[in-house]
Motif scaffolding. Sequence first.
Motif, PDB file in Angstrom:
ATOM      1  N   SER A  64      12.392  55.646 122.524  1.00 47.95           N
ATOM      2  CA  SER A  64      12.442  55.315 121.103  1.00 47.95           C
ATOM      3  C   SER A  64      12.490  56.558 120.244  1.00 47.95           C
ATOM      4  O   SER A  64      12.242  56.520 119.062  1.00 47.95           O
TER       5      SER A  64
ATOM      6  N   THR B  58      15.700  52.197 115.186  1.00 49.82           N
ATOM      7  CA  THR B  58      15.809  52.934 116.426  1.00 49.82           C
ATOM      8  C   THR B  58      16.799  54.063 116.303  1.00 49.82           C
ATOM      9  O   THR B  58      17.758  53.975 115.554  1.00 49.82           O
ATOM     10  N   GLY B  59      16.546  55.127 117.029  1.00 49.59           N
ATOM     11  CA  GLY B  59      17.412  56.295 116.954  1.00 49.59           C
ATOM     12  C   GLY B  59      18.651  56.131 117.797  1.00 49.59           C
ATOM     13  O   GLY B  59      18.614  55.571 118.886  1.00 49.59           O
TER      14      GLY B  59
ATOM     15  N   GLY C  85      14.469  59.683 115.464  1.00 50.19           N
ATOM     16  CA  GLY C  85      15.723  58.964 115.601  1.00 50.19           C
ATOM     17  C   GLY C  85      15.997  58.228 114.312  1.00 50.19           C
ATOM     18  O   GLY C  85      15.396  57.202 114.055  1.00 50.19           O
TER      19      GLY C  85
ATOM     20  N   GLY D  68      11.340  55.819 115.536  1.00 46.40           N
ATOM     21  CA  GLY D  68      11.555  56.632 116.719  1.00 46.40           C
ATOM     22  C   GLY D  68      10.689  57.866 116.743  1.00 46.40           C
ATOM     23  O   GLY D  68      11.017  58.832 117.427  1.00 46.40           O
TER      24      GLY D  68
ATOM     25  N   GLY E 178      15.058  58.574 119.615  1.00 44.65           N
ATOM     26  CA  GLY E 178      16.378  58.999 119.174  1.00 44.65           C
ATOM     27  C   GLY E 178      17.157  59.658 120.284  1.00 44.65           C
ATOM     28  O   GLY E 178      18.093  60.398 120.051  1.00 44.65           O
TER      29      GLY E 178
END
Length: 485
Positions: A193, A231-232, A220, A186, A195
């Motif tokens: 992406s 992924t966050g 993230g 992220g 976060g």
Amino acid sequence: MDPARRICRAGAMKPPVHNVPAGELLKLLDELAAFSVPGPGVTRLLYTPEWCGAQLFLQQRMKSLGLEVRQDRVGNIYGRLSGSGAAAAEQVILTGSHIDTVVNGGRYDGAYGIAAAVTVLHYLQQTFGRPLRSLEVVSFSEEEGSRFPLTFWGSGNVTGLYDGSSREDIADAEGVTLGAAMKACGLGGEAASAGVSAETAAAGGKDYDDAGADGAGAAGTGSVDTGSAVTGPAGSAAVTISRPLRSDIAAYLELHIEQGIVLERSARQIGVVQAIAGQRRYRVTVSGTANHAGTTPMGLRRDALAGSAEMLLALERSAAEEGDPLVATTGRLEVYPGTPNVIPGEVQFTLDIRHSDAGILERYCPQVLEEFAAIAARRGLKLEIQPVLMTTPAPMDKELCAALEQVCLEQGKTYLRMVSGAGHDAQLFAPLCPAAMIFVPSRGGISHAPDEYTPPEELAAGMQVLAAILYKLAYTEEGVIEDRG
């Protein structure tokens, strides 16, 4: 960060007795150690799922303790206890260490400095309330160089060593670039992406496209799928995102395990680091002639391995003659073609030389390399030497060191003035602001291994020293930071 700033030690008020709860520190260390690849010790490499999980965990823990949490665009995590003074925003006292590890490392290297800092800030807040000057704990994203061929990526972005421009040119052993690994966590600069939820971004939330030279968005860190992408979580939208480069740090203190045997052998509780050794690293290639082991007379050989062995013995001898604290090491040696019945035609080996005095490094390194060249010439070998790393010694702030010694005297703790042969984040801050390091013993001198260990009482002793120096710097007028003349 003005290099002319100093720590003033005015006032003679009796210091309070600090009883920071050691149980909280030990529990936090256990919790951080769980973020690891399965296997011996702890393996938590930069921008991996384990790294992401640890950084998200720290965000949540800091926030639950009442700290103001933010993260920068390379994944450094901060927890702030804001000061009440007029210059609080410009006089941040920073403490912490790095969250990454080596492969199959220990649970204390780096993590101890973070866990102790979190515990101490919570204790100070609960016991003394709001400080005069802001206190911050930092979990630097990377220091070890275990995944990518770089070191100090976390603190280097804070101090200006890196600007993010080369992240697509640096790759790990699997060919994954630093930029791609950042994006998977992220850190790619795209809101969705980064976060933060797409809804928040669309609603006019923070602008994550103004990354400038660093080109990175929010870190993230946490939601990990079963593949390689990280992924966050949408919940991290509440965390403030900042640029990595800082100009508001008035002092930096780092609590760390020694990673050596000096404190244990001297039976001292605390090491007050006077300087961090400079390093010179080289990649050496010695070339001769590969030939039949049975048909080539000894006097007609151009044996690359025999020549390399002579060089390494010369290195050991000259380093011993130079004396402490100089150390010289060859940690990797590769022989080609590596066949039992063939005279080695080429050898590659590494060379690591360290000393706390820049002048001695500048004198010693050319001297030993000249001796290598003489050995190669006498044996009819070709010698190639490629410099890999050159860092200057980093002296710690004398007044901060004196303040740490005073704390040890006040607490009745034994201490030793010492040089750190290992590199640390503190060395990047030393040219920019007052910086200091506190060491605690490492059992058997073992580090970067699963057997890395420091007894709880020694971990607690270091934390008590950290608490006292942070109290002096942030809560009392004697900790005021002024400009030198």
